[in-house]
Design an enzyme around this catalytic site. Structure first.
Site, short mmCIF file in Angstrom:
data_model
loop_
_atom_site.label_atom_id
_atom_site.label_comp_id
_atom_site.label_asym_id
_atom_site.label_seq_id
_atom_site.Cartn_x
_atom_site.Cartn_y
_atom_site.Cartn_z
CB SER A 150 -0.94 0.02 1.20
OG SER A 150 -0.22 -0.10 2.40
CG ASP A 415 -2.09 4.58 8.96
OD1 ASP A 415 -0.90 4.24 9.14
OD2 ASP A 415 -2.68 4.46 7.86
CG HIS A 418 -0.82 3.49 5.22
ND1 HIS A 418 -1.41 2.71 6.17
CD2 HIS A 418 -0.54 2.68 4.17
CE1 HIS A 418 -1.49 1.46 5.72
NE2 HIS A 418 -0.97 1.41 4.51
#
Ligand SMILES: *[C@@H]1O[C@H](CO)[C@@H](O)[C@H](O)[C@H]1NC(C)=O
Ligand SMILES: *[C@@H]1O[C@H](CO)[C@@H](O)[C@H](O)[C@H]1NC(C)=O
Ligand SMILES: *[C@@H]1O[C@H](CO)[C@@H](O)[C@H](O)[C@H]1NC(C)=O
Length: 439
Positions: A150, A415, A418
């Site tokens: 990702s 998070d 990311h």
């Protein structure tokens, strides 16, 4: 969470529990810079600390600045007038998990920093703003494939968003083959993305039944996976020939439980609960598995018949969890970049990530030396896009609580793995432009 100074990594590190980059179907951008092939021996003393590279002058000359850029040396410089290359209003490809603007990030200050390469002097110009027109001129008639997890998807998104300010791309998905495409017909350029979190062939061996189908494997954080460390994932290597650039990356998934295979036989495992297998393992640590996987993939690209493009390896982008990990409430609340200490040491980095970085740099150097020796650089060229230190200095760049929203991904309500888009990784496109311009 156990952390280790990057400088200390050569002394040997223990592994750390850590986050996994989830599957994401889209995203973009790009990377990096650099101008020379390093001999493998050079890396035996490599660290992110104040090691001086041979030939790296401090006079701020163009060559010195390019060298500093290639080595990831420099600092984040505040620029109150800096504008993001795109916003959530001007780019429709930003996914929820990255869309910090939409999810109420309270301040946009994290967008007002530019990377200035250098070794402590002030002679080098900061990167940016991204010159999409120049990028398009350099890549006319070419195509670029991104392969990874990702974070690779986020890079793709960042690049496509930045380029879309000049030409809106046509986007399509080849669901059967697993590729996503963006085409910029007016500029004769195309970008593709393929999700492959380990770069090599793998199979999830346990998990919720609905998650074990090939198309859904990445959506669970269960495991373990079978990893075939010597078998490049041919779903993407077979496509690589038709691209001029292949941007590779893979890091965080290697920290997950896995059983390692070479020549079709089990050679070790990680977090697999089988103490007998661990005791006799040839491959014991995630970073060793990662190094073997990169060796297989870089070797395959160099040998791939018909691939005469450039392979660009992006190094690990560190996580910044504090007060816990991704699975137990860790967070990243910094509001500005970190700076180096007086002696030039970068902040500490999670031990496993530091090991991943070392493995990537070593494997890149070995592959580059082998490729140069083999055929005078006539076929695949290899470039390293070293983002590790630059991103280590950006604890403020993650979504923290302003990403997923609504518990879209278990374990990522907070998070710190990311990156917000627009955001700190948009500079990867400036790096990518530098690499392309110099290859
Ligand atoms: C973009 O972010 C703003 C807040 O900065 C928000 O109000 C808006 O809904 C967002 N738009 C999209 C399309 O995400
Ligand atoms: C490990 O090996 C011992 C001796 O061969 C055996 O008794 C034991 O069941 C094995 N353990 C596992 C988890 O396979
Ligand atoms: C690679 O080089 C060969 C010979 O120069 C050429 O025919 C071929 O089209 C090139 N392939 C790509 C993808 O550029």
């Amino acid at each position: 969470m156990k952390r280790l100074s990057i400088r200390g990594l050569l002394a040997g590190a223990r592994r750390t529990r850590h986050a996994v980059a989830a599957k994401a179907t889209t995203s973009v951008p790009a990377l990096v810079a650099l101008l020379f092939f390093f001999a493998a021996a050079t890396f035996s003393v490599f660290s992110l600390g104040s090691f001086r590279w041979p030939g790296a002058a401090d006079d701020g000359g163009a060559a010195a600045c390019d060298a500093a850029l290639a080595r990831g040396r420099g600092e984040w410089m505040r620029d109150a007038g800096a504008a993001p290359y795109y916003t959530n209003a001007t780019c429709g490809f930003i996914q929820n998990y990255q869309n910090c603007m939409k999810h109420g990030r309270p301040s946009m200050e994290f967008l007002r920093w530019r990377w200035r390469p250098g070794d402590g002097g002030e002679g080098c110009e900061p990167l940016g703003p991204f010159d999409a027109a120049r990028f398009f001129r350099l890549v006319r008639g070419r195509s670029m494939l991104f392969v990874g997890d990702s974070l690779a998807s986020s890079h793709v998104t960042s690049l496509v968003c930045a380029l879309s300010q000049v030409e809106a791309p046509a986007r399509s998905r080849d669901a059967a083959a697993g590729f996503e495409h963006w085409r910029f017909p007016a500029h004769g350029f195309a970008v593709a993305y393929f999700w492959t979190p380990f770069q090599v062939r793998w199979r999830l061996t346990r998990g919720p039944p609905e998650a074990v189908g090939p198309e859904r494997q990445g959506e669970v954080f269960a495991g373990p996976s079978d990893l075939h460390l010597d078998e490049p994932d041919e779903r993407w290597t077979s496509a690589a020939k038709s691209h001029d650039y292949v941007v590779l990356s893979a890091s965080h998934w290697f920290a997950r439980p896995a059983v390692y295979y070479q020549h079709g036989r089990v050679v070790g495992c990680h977090d697999c609960g089988d103490s007998n297998a661990t005791a006799t393992a040839i491959v014991k640590q995630p970073e060793h598995a990662q190094q073997a996987a990169f060796r297989a993939v870089l070797g395959a690209l160099a040998r791939l018949d018909g691939f005469n493009g450039t392979a660009i390896l992006r190094t690990v982008a560190p996580t910044h969890y504090e007060n816990g990990g991704w699975f137990d409430g860790g967070e990243c609340t910094a509001t500005r970049p970190a700076s180096e200490s007086e002696d030039g040491a970068a902040p500490e980095m999670a031990a496993t990530e530091a090991e991943f970085y070392r493995a990537q740099v070593e494997e890149f150097a070995a592959a580059a030396a082998a490729a140069a020796a083999r055929n005078g650089g006539k076929r695949a060229r290899l470039r390293l896009m070293d983002v590790t230190r630059m991103m280590l200095l950006r604890p403020d760049g993650h979504p923290d609580r302003h990403g997923h929203g609504g518990g879209e991904h278990d374990g990522f309500e907070i998070d710190c793995l990311h990156w917000c888009l627009p955001g700190a990784i948009d500079v990867w496109n400036d790096l990518l432009l530098q690499i392309i311009a110099s290859s």
